[in-house]
Design a protein around this motif. Structure first.
Motif, PDB file in Angstrom:
ATOM      1  N   VAL A  12      27.597  -7.366 -38.402  1.00 32.49           N
ATOM      2  CA  VAL A  12      27.178  -8.701 -38.819  1.00 32.49           C
ATOM      3  C   VAL A  12      27.809  -9.059 -40.162  1.00 32.49           C
ATOM      4  N   ASP A  13      28.369 -10.239 -40.250  1.00 33.41           N
ATOM      5  CA  ASP A  13      28.926 -10.771 -41.496  1.00 33.41           C
ATOM      6  C   ASP A  13      27.821 -11.557 -42.199  1.00 33.41           C
ATOM      7  N   ALA A  14      27.166 -10.950 -43.197  1.00 33.19           N
ATOM      8  CA  ALA A  14      26.025 -11.585 -43.865  1.00 33.19           C
ATOM      9  C   ALA A  14      26.434 -12.852 -44.605  1.00 33.19           C
ATOM     10  N   ASP A  15      27.683 -12.945 -45.043  1.00 37.57           N
ATOM     11  CA  ASP A  15      28.146 -14.136 -45.749  1.00 37.57           C
ATOM     12  C   ASP A  15      28.250 -15.335 -44.824  1.00 37.57           C
ATOM     13  N   ASN A  16      28.209 -15.084 -43.523  1.00 38.65           N
ATOM     14  CA  ASN A  16      28.552 -16.106 -42.547  1.00 38.65           C
ATOM     15  C   ASN A  16      27.440 -16.401 -41.546  1.00 38.65           C
ATOM     16  N   VAL A  17      26.343 -15.635 -41.614  1.00 35.25           N
ATOM     17  CA  VAL A  17      25.260 -15.776 -40.639  1.00 35.25           C
ATOM     18  C   VAL A  17      23.923 -15.782 -41.373  1.00 35.25           C
ATOM     19  N   ALA A  18      23.057 -16.722 -41.029  1.00 37.64           N
ATOM     20  CA  ALA A  18      21.730 -16.775 -41.636  1.00 37.64           C
ATOM     21  C   ALA A  18      20.860 -15.653 -41.076  1.00 37.64           C
ATOM     22  N   PRO A  19      20.069 -14.991 -41.916  1.00 43.03           N
ATOM     23  CA  PRO A  19      19.220 -13.898 -41.418  1.00 43.03           C
ATOM     24  C   PRO A  19      18.204 -14.340 -40.368  1.00 43.03           C
ATOM     25  N   SER A  20      17.835 -15.617 -40.377  1.00 42.17           N
ATOM     26  CA  SER A  20      16.869 -16.112 -39.391  1.00 42.17           C
ATOM     27  C   SER A  20      17.419 -16.052 -37.970  1.00 42.17           C
ATOM     28  N   ARG A  21      18.725 -15.915 -37.823  1.00 40.85           N
ATOM     29  CA  ARG A  21      19.345 -15.892 -36.496  1.00 40.85           C
ATOM     30  C   ARG A  21      19.341 -14.501 -35.855  1.00 40.85           C
ATOM     31  N   ILE A  22      19.208 -13.464 -36.647  1.00 43.41           N
ATOM     32  CA  ILE A  22      19.556 -12.131 -36.161  1.00 43.41           C
ATOM     33  C   ILE A  22      18.599 -11.609 -35.099  1.00 43.41           C
ATOM     34  N   GLY A  23      17.313 -11.973 -35.170  1.00 36.92           N
ATOM     35  CA  GLY A  23      16.371 -11.510 -34.145  1.00 36.92           C
ATOM     36  C   GLY A  23      16.782 -11.979 -32.758  1.00 36.92           C
ATOM     37  N   ALA A  24      17.152 -13.259 -32.657  1.00 34.95           N
ATOM     38  CA  ALA A  24      17.583 -13.810 -31.369  1.00 34.95           C
ATOM     39  C   ALA A  24      18.891 -13.178 -30.914  1.00 34.95           C
ATOM     40  N   VAL A  25      19.777 -12.893 -31.865  1.00 36.08           N
ATOM     41  CA  VAL A  25      21.044 -12.240 -31.515  1.00 36.08           C
ATOM     42  C   VAL A  25      20.787 -10.869 -30.908  1.00 36.08           C
ATOM     43  N   LEU A  26      19.925 -10.084 -31.530  1.00 33.76           N
ATOM     44  CA  LEU A  26      19.648  -8.735 -31.032  1.00 33.76           C
ATOM     45  C   LEU A  26      18.948  -8.766 -29.673  1.00 33.76           C
ATOM     46  N   THR A  27      18.139  -9.783 -29.447  1.00 32.32           N
ATOM     47  CA  THR A  27      17.518  -9.940 -28.124  1.00 32.32           C
ATOM     48  C   THR A  27      18.590 -10.175 -27.066  1.00 32.32           C
ATOM     49  N   GLU A  28      19.579 -11.002 -27.410  1.00 34.35           N
ATOM     50  CA  GLU A  28      20.688 -11.266 -26.490  1.00 34.35           C
ATOM     51  C   GLU A  28      21.540 -10.019 -26.293  1.00 34.35           C
ATOM     52  N   VAL A  99      29.206 -10.580 -35.168  1.00 31.79           N
ATOM     53  CA  VAL A  99      28.359 -11.738 -35.452  1.00 31.79           C
ATOM     54  C   VAL A  99      28.921 -12.453 -36.674  1.00 31.79           C
ATOM     55  N   SER A 100      29.680 -13.513 -36.432  1.00 30.18           N
ATOM     56  CA  SER A 100      30.328 -14.263 -37.506  1.00 30.18           C
ATOM     57  C   SER A 100      30.959 -15.513 -36.912  1.00 30.18           C
ATOM     58  N   SER A 101      31.178 -16.508 -37.765  1.00 37.20           N
ATOM     59  CA  SER A 101      31.895 -17.714 -37.346  1.00 37.20           C
ATOM     60  C   SER A 101      33.267 -17.777 -37.992  1.00 37.20           C
ATOM     61  N   ASP A 102      33.741 -16.652 -38.470  1.00 39.28           N
ATOM     62  CA  ASP A 102      34.960 -16.564 -39.265  1.00 39.28           C
ATOM     63  C   ASP A 102      36.166 -16.187 -38.398  1.00 39.28           C
ATOM     64  N   SER A 103      37.224 -16.975 -38.495  1.00 44.20           N
ATOM     65  CA  SER A 103      38.429 -16.699 -37.699  1.00 44.20           C
ATOM     66  C   SER A 103      39.155 -15.437 -38.153  1.00 44.20           C
ATOM     67  N   ASP A 104      38.763 -14.890 -39.315  1.00 48.02           N
ATOM     68  CA  ASP A 104      39.413 -13.673 -39.806  1.00 48.02           C
ATOM     69  C   ASP A 104      39.255 -12.498 -38.843  1.00 48.02           C
ATOM     70  N   PHE A 105      38.278 -12.594 -37.925  1.00 43.84           N
ATOM     71  CA  PHE A 105      38.018 -11.480 -37.016  1.00 43.84           C
ATOM     72  C   PHE A 105      38.756 -11.623 -35.680  1.00 43.84           C
ATOM     73  N   THR A 106      39.629 -12.613 -35.580  1.00 42.31           N
ATOM     74  CA  THR A 106      40.365 -12.837 -34.333  1.00 42.31           C
ATOM     75  C   THR A 106      41.204 -11.625 -33.949  1.00 42.31           C
ATOM     76  N   ARG A 107      41.976 -11.121 -34.890  1.00 39.63           N
ATOM     77  CA  ARG A 107      42.842  -9.976 -34.595  1.00 39.63           C
ATOM     78  C   ARG A 107      42.025  -8.734 -34.306  1.00 39.63           C
ATOM     79  N   LEU A 108      40.888  -8.567 -34.995  1.00 42.53           N
ATOM     80  CA  LEU A 108      40.021  -7.425 -34.718  1.00 42.53           C
ATOM     81  C   LEU A 108      39.541  -7.466 -33.275  1.00 42.53           C
ATOM     82  N   ALA A 109      39.089  -8.634 -32.837  1.00 42.55           N
ATOM     83  CA  ALA A 109      38.599  -8.767 -31.466  1.00 42.55           C
ATOM     84  C   ALA A 109      39.682  -8.424 -30.452  1.00 42.55           C
TER      85      ALA A 109
END
Length: 244
Positions: A12-28, A99-109
């Motif tokens: 998870v990229d904490a700089d890019n994701v609100a902590p309120s979202r993470i519970g729903a993410v982990l459920t998914e 978990v991020s909205s950052d394009s910097d992770f494109t090559r990683l993916a």
């Protein structure tokens, strides 16, 4: 014998994701396998990340400290990428959840996918297409919102049939996927159609249009016939000129 669940690494990229979202993410994430590694990256000396502390503790996510040594340089992204590659080389994981909205992770993916390992992306609607398309499957965070406990759950607004039919990307994608997956009788397995759609459009998800199930979305277009298969599951075909 029951097939063991896929082992997943959740980064998870904490700089890019609100902590309120993470519970729903982990459920998914739990739908895809077992999150055996859960890490969240950031500079925890910064006050704006303070709200992550109780969330990380609640969900047993390991905070990974990365100081921002130089202004304008995203050291957090670099730390996440290095750890992801280290985890990849262990050959232990069937999938990575970024978990991020950052394009910097494109090559990683794309690099992880080159190893035959599945990549699940999670981010906001404004996530660049390059990162979305670099994943095997990309889910928008807003479709995962958890209802507030004190308030009644309000389902997302469903897009009306006329607007669905006007969505050329959706309609053409469904038509081509049904054509690719259909037999001589014109019927295609609905689950296979969903899989083909995600291969063409990694961010494809019926919930993006307010429909909990793919079958509901396809029916709502009023362009296709969806019905139970004699052998189980659902099947789909295009409507004929007489409307059947």
């Amino acid at each position: 014998m029951t097939k063991p669940q896929d082992l997943l690494a959740v980064l998870v990229d904490a700089d890019n994701v609100a902590p309120s979202r993470i519970g729903a993410v982990l459920t998914e994430v739990a739908r895809f396998g077992t999150a055996s590694v859960k890490r969240v990256y950031g500079d925890w000396t910064r006050p704006n990340l303070g709200s992550w502390k109780p969330v990380a503790s609640e969900h047993v996510i390991q905070p990974m400290q990365q100081f921002a040594n130089t202004a304008g340089k995203n050291a957090t992204d670099s730390a996440l990428i290095i750890d992801a590659m280290d985890l990849l080389y262990t050959r232990r994981f069937d999938g990575f959840c970024i978990v991020s909205s950052d394009s910097d992770f494109t090559r990683l993916a794309s690099r992880i996918r080159e190893e035959g390992v599945t990549v699940y992306g999670f981010g906001e609607r404004q996530t660049p297409a390059a990162f979305r398309n670099g994943c095997d499957q990309f889910t928008y965070l807003d479709v995962l919102d958890e209802p507030v406990a004190e308030s009644p759950s309000v389902p997302p607004a469903r897009v009306a049939a006329a607007h669905l039919r006007g969505d050329s990307k959706l309609v053409l994608g469904l038509r081509s996927s049904i054509a690719s997956g259909s037999g001589d009788d014109g019927w295609a397995d609905l689950a296979a159609v969903g899989s083909l759609m995600r291969k063409q459009q990694p961010d494809f998800d019926s919930r993006n249009w307010g429909y909990a199930k793919l079958s509901d979305l396809v029916r709502a277009t009023e362009l296709f016939v969806v019905e139970p298969r004699p052998t189980g599951g659902m099947r789909v075909r295009g409507k004929r000129k007489n409307g059947d």
